[in-house]
Each structure stands twice: as C-alpha cells, then as structure tokens.
Design a protein around this motif. Structure first.
Motif, PDB file in Angstrom:
ATOM      1  N   GLN A  53      57.974 -12.874   3.568  1.00 51.95           N
ATOM      2  CA  GLN A  53      57.770 -14.003   2.654  1.00 51.95           C
ATOM      3  C   GLN A  53      58.721 -13.982   1.464  1.00 51.95           C
ATOM      4  OE1 GLN A  53      54.795 -12.222   3.817  1.00 51.95           O
ATOM      5  NE2 GLN A  53      54.907 -13.784   5.431  1.00 51.95           N
TER       6      GLN A  53
ATOM      7  N   SER B  66      59.124   0.103  10.842  1.00 48.15           N
ATOM      8  CA  SER B  66      57.980  -0.267  10.007  1.00 48.15           C
ATOM      9  C   SER B  66      58.375  -1.169   8.841  1.00 48.15           C
ATOM     10  CB  SER B  66      57.260   0.996   9.503  1.00 48.15           C
ATOM     11  OG  SER B  66      58.177   1.856   8.841  1.00 48.15           O
TER      12      SER B  66
ATOM     13  N   PRO C  68      54.702  -6.015   5.423  1.00 47.47           N
ATOM     14  CA  PRO C  68      54.146  -7.364   5.521  1.00 47.47           C
ATOM     15  C   PRO C  68      54.625  -8.320   4.425  1.00 47.47           C
ATOM     16  CG  PRO C  68      52.430  -5.682   5.726  1.00 47.47           C
ATOM     17  CD  PRO C  68      53.663  -4.995   5.263  1.00 47.47           C
TER      18      PRO C  68
ATOM     19  N   ASP D 289      59.913  -6.662  10.463  1.00 44.48           N
ATOM     20  CA  ASP D 289      59.675  -8.112  10.451  1.00 44.48           C
ATOM     21  C   ASP D 289      60.236  -8.782   9.201  1.00 44.48           C
ATOM     22  OD1 ASP D 289      58.144  -7.930  12.869  1.00 44.48           O
ATOM     23  OD2 ASP D 289      56.459  -7.167  11.678  1.00 44.48           O
ATOM     24  N   SER D 290      61.233  -8.159   8.599  1.00 45.09           N
ATOM     25  CA  SER D 290      61.734  -8.661   7.317  1.00 45.09           C
ATOM     26  C   SER D 290      62.637  -9.881   7.452  1.00 45.09           C
ATOM     27  CB  SER D 290      62.511  -7.554   6.602  1.00 45.09           C
ATOM     28  OG  SER D 290      63.664  -7.191   7.355  1.00 45.09           O
TER      29      SER D 290
END
Length: 472
Positions: free
Chosen positions: A196, A259, A192, A263-264
C-alpha cells in the motif's frame, strides 16, 4: 512456530560465540605471547558447542525470539552450522601463521565477532537487527583485512573499509526509506504494509538496502573491493572474507525475498536475476587471465555469488529456492575453504607457476586442490555439483530458464581458469621446493576436500532437512 518469547537460549549459538569473544579478549590481555593459542582453543570450543546447540534447535519447532526480530528456522539453523563449521576451518588455517603473533588473541576475537555478525544477518527478521548484523560483520573484517600491517594489507583494509562504509550508509538510508514507506521495521509488519506504500519509496528503499547486503555478499555492483582486499590480506583471512560474510548476506537476501519484499510490488526476481547474471559473467571474465592465485580465487568467489543468487531470485516463486540455496551455501563454504587451505599450506607459492609440480612433492595436497577447484566448477560427485543442479532447477521452476542457461554457460567457461591452476599443479617438475608447508592447513585442505565429496554423496538425505517455511 511457537509464540513470541524472550528466552536467551533461543540464541545460544550466538551467545556462545559472543561470550567466547569477550572472554578471549580478556584472556589475551593476561596470557603471555607463547600461550595465546589458548584463546584459539576457546574459540574452537565455542564453535563446536554452537554447532551442537544449533543442531538441537534445528530438531525442535521453528520459532521467533525477541519481539519477532530473530527467527530460528531452517535458514538460521543451517547458517549457524555452516558459519561455525567454517570458523573451525579458518581457525585451523590460522594456527601456524599467527602462532605467538603479538596480536594472536585479537585475531581470534575478531574472527568470532565477524562470524557473529553473519549469524545475526542470517536470522534477522527486522531491518534494524539486519543493520546491526551488517556492522558487526563488517567492522572486525576491516581490521582483519589489514591485520599484518604491511603495504598490501593496508591497501586491502582501506579499500574494504571505504566501500563498506559508503554502502553501509546507503543501506541505512534505504532502511529509513522503507520504514517511512511501511511504518515498521519488522518483516511480519513490513511485508503487508509495503504493497500500500508509494512504489517510488519502496523501490528507493529496496535498492539502498540491497547495496549493503550485496556488499557483504561480494556481488556486482558492490564487488570492487573483493580482488584487492583478498590479494592484500593474509591467506587465512582471505579464506574467511570470501566465505563467512557471504553466508549471512545470502541468507538475509532469501529472507527478504520470501517475506518482507515478497508482495511489495518491487520486481524482486528481475532485479536479483540481473545482479546474478552480472556477477557470474563479470567474475568469470575477470578471472580468465589472472596469474596471482588469491586474485584468481577472489574473482572466482564473485562468480560463485552469481550462481548462489539464482535461488534468491526465485524466492517466493519456487519451493525449491530455500533448500537449493542452503545446500549450495554449505557446499560452497567447504569447497572454497578447501581451495584457500591449499593456498595457506603453500605460503611461498603466490602465482600459478609456483604450483608447478605440486603433485610430485605433495600428492595429497594436489589431489585436494583438484577436488576443490573442480568442485567449484560443479563436477560430480562434489557437493557444489548438487548445489548448482538444485539452483538451476529452482531457477527453471521459478520461470527464469534464461538465467539457468546463462549460469550453465558460465559454468563451462569457468573451467578454463580453474584448469590454468590445475594443469601446472599436476604436471611438470617443481621449480621450487614445495615440501615445506603448513601442517594444520594441509589437514584442513584434506578435510574440506573429503567433506565436499561426502556432502555431495549424501545430498539425498540432506536436502529434505533444509526445507520448511520461514518463521514469521
């Protein structure tokens, strides 16, 4: 998935392998040379017990252990069974060539430690644990490559070590950069956080991390060590190096793609698909005109990694990716080991022409060779046929039809160099006597060929067992 726990029994197969290695090292220091085979029996017992423990754990719920650093899920369970089964076959291949060898017990210990590293890589959910698994899988393997201490073996170990040490440092640098980007090393926290983080940091860290894992898999561009290391190693060690480390590395890549890096923002699918395309194509092209059998099989393993990377490329994009990879890993392991078992059974046949007339003197061995080589092509009803079919389907399902088409073209092209070895073996008269062979290696070849066909026929009930989400 259950709550986080610190139960050592969650890693019982790994503990059995580690305990057997330590106890074997102690026993080897006291046993006379003629009785060091007992260490090999101990290793076989640990592998068999580990397979039973892995099967029991697979029937239970998925869980994570030790601060969520290690996962016990279908990927880990399958990797355990395949790695430990491969270790059993390799131990059989080592029985005669290393009997009463001055360092026989050390060989068994090194095999177990390297296999343990592959298992750690397969289950790792933390970048630091992945690095530890990489080192544990690599350092004993460097020693194994140069085990016979002759010129080719020394060259094999040196090239393997230099490239491994270099890419290991690059991998550690990549892990450091990813830690700086995501402020964590565990996949559940890192995943997660990476979206960002600055894209340049994530890209640099991912490339560095991939360098080390691809080295263990023997994929392009980290493949330069493979042909020389495999040719210079003893045949049983070559069988091990082309099989067991790949299982841990490819399982680790699947876990990273689904994993930690899902979403990197990194173009994971595009990056891995290019590596897959390069591996299968360059491996096939280099194998076309090889005359040394071990070198031919070495390039074959590079091309096989390209096919195995198909489901890795679409990890997170297709639900078919995980069962396709896990089934293909099992199929590749047993079929590749079967081909190398034939090489071990004929220690004086090093070149393609040396296999001429094998069917006349060793019909069962020739049949095993044909089954395994045609199996590596992907001929039904062998297990690799189903594995390739599942991998191609996953690539189509994940939106990478061009990669599946390229893999199909490469599969057809690979038939050329496999037939270059098959045709002399099944035709003509033998130039030399091929009846003097290694009995345990012959039995291993027969067993691997039978399992390859049996696993292919049992694909229907086996594939559903390999599905399921990863533990996080």
């Amino acid at each position: 998935m259950t709550d986080m726990n610190e139960n050592p029994l969650d890693i019982l197969p790994e503990l059995l392998l580690a305990a057997s290695a330590v106890l074997g090292l102690l026993l080897g220091a006291w046993l006379p040379r003629r009785r060091q085979w007992l260490v090999g029996i101990l290793a076989c017992g640990a592998a068999l017990a580990g397979i039973v423990a892995a099967s029991v754990a697979a029937a239970g719920p998925d869980l994570t252990a030790f601060g969520e650093a290690f996962a016990v899920d279908p990927v880990t369970s399958t990797s355990r069974v395949v790695v430990l089964g491969s270790v059993l076959l390799v131990l059989a291949l080592c029985a005669r060539p290393f009997h009463a060898h001055p360092r026989e017990s050390e060989l068994y210990v090194l095999l177990q430690l390297s296999a343990l590293g592959a298992l750690v890589m397969a289950g790792a959910q933390d970048l630091l644990l992945l690095a530890a698994g990489y080192l544990l899988a690599s350092i004993p393997a460097y020693t194994l490559a140069g085990f016979r201490k002759d010129g080719p073996g020394t060259e094999a170990a040196l090239k393997y070590y230099v490239i491994g040490a270099l890419l290991g440092v690059v991998m550690l640098a990549g892990i450091t950069v990813l830690y700086a980007a995501g402020r964590a090393t565990g996949y559940p926290l890192l995943g997660p956080a990476l979206p960002q983080a600055p894209a340049a940091l994530v890209a640099a860290g991912t490339v560095g991390l991939l360098a080390g894992v691809l080295f263990k898999a023997g994929a392009v561009p980290a493949h330069f060590w493979v042909p020389d290391a495999i040719q210079g190693s003893t045949a049983p060690v070559a069988a091990f190096l082309t099989t067991v480390p790949k299982i841990g590395a490819l399982a680790a890549l699947l876990r990273l793609g689904e994993s930690a890096l899902a979403d990197s923002g990194m173009p994971w699918a595009a990056l891995v698909s290019v590596i897959a395309a390069a591996s299968m194509t360059l491996g096939n092209l280099a194998a076309f005109f090889q005359t040394d059998v071990k070198r031919l099989l070495a390039y074959s393993t590079i091309s096989q990694v390209g096919y195995l990377l198909l489901p890795v490329a679409v990890a997170g994009r297709s639900a078919l990716a995980q069962p396709a990879l896990l089934y293909y890993l099992a199929a590749y392991a047993v079929t590749n080991l079967g081909a190398f078992a034939v090489v071990c059974a004929l220690p004086h046949a090093t070149r393609i022409d040396d296999y001429r007339g094998l069917a006349r003197q060793r019909p069962l061995l020739a049949a095993s060779l044909v089954i395994c080589l045609l199996g590596l092509v992907g001929t039904p009803p062998t297990a690799v046929f189903v594995g390739k079919l599942e991998a191609f389907t996953a690539a189509f399902d994940g939106g990478y039809a061009w990669l599946a088409v390229l893999a199909a073209v490469n599969t057809v092209a690979s038939l050329f160099y496999y037939l270059r070895l098959i045709l002399p073996a099944v035709s003509g008269r033998p130039a030399d006597d091929l009846t003097d062979g290694d009995l345990p290696a012959r039995v291993a070849a027969y067993t691997a060929a039978a399992v390859s066909v049996g696993l292919g026929l049992a694909a229907g009930p086996v594939l559903p067992l390999l599905s399921g989400s990863l533990s996080t």
